[in-house]
Scaffold this motif. Sequence first.
Motif, PDB file in Angstrom:
ATOM      1  N   ASN A 102     -14.022  53.297  48.291  1.00  0.00           N
ATOM      2  CA  ASN A 102     -12.714  53.537  47.680  1.00  0.00           C
ATOM      3  C   ASN A 102     -12.857  54.422  46.443  1.00  0.00           C
ATOM      4  O   ASN A 102     -12.011  55.297  46.184  1.00  0.00           O
ATOM      5  CB  ASN A 102     -12.092  52.188  47.304  1.00  0.00           C
ATOM      6  CG  ASN A 102     -10.767  52.345  46.616  1.00  0.00           C
ATOM      7  OD1 ASN A 102      -9.799  52.833  47.190  1.00  0.00           O
ATOM      8  ND2 ASN A 102     -10.699  51.925  45.346  1.00  0.00           N
ATOM      9  N   ASP A 113      -5.767  56.907  39.703  1.00  0.00           N
ATOM     10  CA  ASP A 113      -6.366  56.195  40.840  1.00  0.00           C
ATOM     11  C   ASP A 113      -7.896  56.212  40.749  1.00  0.00           C
ATOM     12  O   ASP A 113      -8.554  55.207  41.031  1.00  0.00           O
ATOM     13  CB  ASP A 113      -5.918  56.840  42.154  1.00  0.00           C
ATOM     14  CG  ASP A 113      -4.436  56.637  42.408  1.00  0.00           C
ATOM     15  OD1 ASP A 113      -3.942  55.531  42.098  1.00  0.00           O
ATOM     16  OD2 ASP A 113      -3.779  57.547  42.922  1.00  0.00           O
ATOM     17  N   ALA A 124     -13.256  57.921  47.750  1.00  0.00           N
ATOM     18  CA  ALA A 124     -11.996  58.452  48.279  1.00  0.00           C
ATOM     19  C   ALA A 124     -11.045  58.841  47.151  1.00  0.00           C
ATOM     20  O   ALA A 124     -10.375  59.883  47.213  1.00  0.00           O
ATOM     21  CB  ALA A 124     -11.352  57.412  49.192  1.00  0.00           C
ATOM     22  N   CYS A 125     -10.979  58.003  46.104  1.00  0.00           N
ATOM     23  CA  CYS A 125     -10.122  58.336  44.965  1.00  0.00           C
ATOM     24  C   CYS A 125     -10.652  59.561  44.210  1.00  0.00           C
ATOM     25  O   CYS A 125      -9.874  60.367  43.664  1.00  0.00           O
ATOM     26  CB  CYS A 125     -10.013  57.144  44.019  1.00  0.00           C
ATOM     27  SG  CYS A 125      -9.074  55.757  44.700  1.00  0.00           S
ATOM     28  N   SER A 176      -7.255  53.220  47.895  1.00  0.00           N
ATOM     29  CA  SER A 176      -7.077  54.213  48.949  1.00  0.00           C
ATOM     30  C   SER A 176      -6.576  53.509  50.213  1.00  0.00           C
ATOM     31  O   SER A 176      -7.328  53.292  51.164  1.00  0.00           O
ATOM     32  CB  SER A 176      -8.399  54.943  49.218  1.00  0.00           C
ATOM     33  OG  SER A 176      -8.241  55.868  50.268  1.00  0.00           O
ATOM     34  N   MET A 220      -9.600  58.917  53.273  1.00  0.00           N
ATOM     35  CA  MET A 220      -8.806  57.823  52.720  1.00  0.00           C
ATOM     36  C   MET A 220      -8.341  56.868  53.816  1.00  0.00           C
ATOM     37  O   MET A 220      -8.237  55.647  53.595  1.00  0.00           O
ATOM     38  CB  MET A 220      -7.607  58.387  51.956  1.00  0.00           C
ATOM     39  CG  MET A 220      -7.995  59.264  50.760  1.00  0.00           C
ATOM     40  SD  MET A 220      -6.593  59.775  49.762  1.00  0.00           S
ATOM     41  CE  MET A 220      -6.111  58.231  49.034  1.00  0.00           C
ATOM     42  N   GLY A 232      -2.103  50.234  49.935  1.00  0.00           N
ATOM     43  CA  GLY A 232      -2.372  51.483  49.218  1.00  0.00           C
ATOM     44  C   GLY A 232      -1.198  51.989  48.404  1.00  0.00           C
ATOM     45  O   GLY A 232      -0.723  53.113  48.628  1.00  0.00           O
ATOM     46  N   ALA A 255      -3.012  57.357  51.787  1.00  0.00           N
ATOM     47  CA  ALA A 255      -3.716  58.227  52.740  1.00  0.00           C
ATOM     48  C   ALA A 255      -2.737  59.065  53.558  1.00  0.00           C
ATOM     49  O   ALA A 255      -2.969  60.265  53.786  1.00  0.00           O
ATOM     50  CB  ALA A 255      -4.586  57.374  53.668  1.00  0.00           C
TER      51      ALA A 255
END
Length: 332
Positions: free
Chosen positions: A165, A182, A168-169, A244, A263, A237, A249
Amino acid sequence: MSGFDSNPFADPVDVNPFQDPSVTQLTNSSSDGIEGFNPFTENSKLTNPAQTTIPAQITPSQPAVLQPSVEPSPQATASAAQVNLLRQQEELERKAAELDRREREIQNKSSGSTKENNWPPLPRIFPVKPCFYQDFAEDIPPDFQRTCKMMYYLWMFHSVTLFLNLLACLAIFTVSSSNGVDFGLAILWFVLFTPCAFVCWYRPVYKAFRSDSSFNFFFFFFVFFIQTAVYIIQAVGIPHWGNSGWILALSVIGTNNAVAIIMMVVAGFFTACAVMAIILLKMVHSKYRRTGASFQKAQEEFSQGVFTNRTFQSAASTAASTAAQNAFQQGN
């Protein structure tokens, strides 16, 4: 007058009783049978041998009918007995191992020896030493080992998901600078929730299975229920919450498809965490109902743990002595 002619004083006439016709006839008829009687023969009879005996009629015997045998064969009986013995032996070995484990625990407690911490498994040259002791085979009963190990695997999957996560952020932050919040919250969640999850819900369930502790069971249920709700929120999310999830996403699909795919993978990981958390919560609850734990036992364990805690005792004694000194000074 003839009756009076006999002389009553004359000698009586000799009468031979064996000259009686009936007696002579009987002796004459049986003389032949006595002469032909041989008492030493096998088939001699006391009756007249002249008489013929009619042999009894021999009835033909019925043929014997064999009844089918319903008794088990010796091989089947021996195999069933062997299976029963093996099952009893396994049960005895399991009970012996459990008694041995408990005996070792009692000996360790009585001797005051403490087990050396072995988790996390760090090298000996590392300056930080392990903080916890963990051994499923020695601490956890065989009936609870599988569930306890699954909780440990869930915590590891939880840590990996939080790390993904964070990545992804970071990816969405490189695409849009407005998502910097985020990324910052993702770092906080990874640093905070990884050790907190281990201490707040994994270690309580481990200690609950180890010592059949009602207090640890109740503490685990309370914290893990909140953790399951957090998993669901992270899978959803909500934007600017540092997660994420599916909403964040899907909002990036039109902007950058590669970031959107990353995501969505992390959102799938959060969803898997939520599903596994619900399943394991039910499994632990079913095991808890078999242990005989109760809320009353949890209260007793909590009160005993608080009053026997050395830190609490020292703090209480310090507070009592301070209050006594203040009261004495005020009195003077």
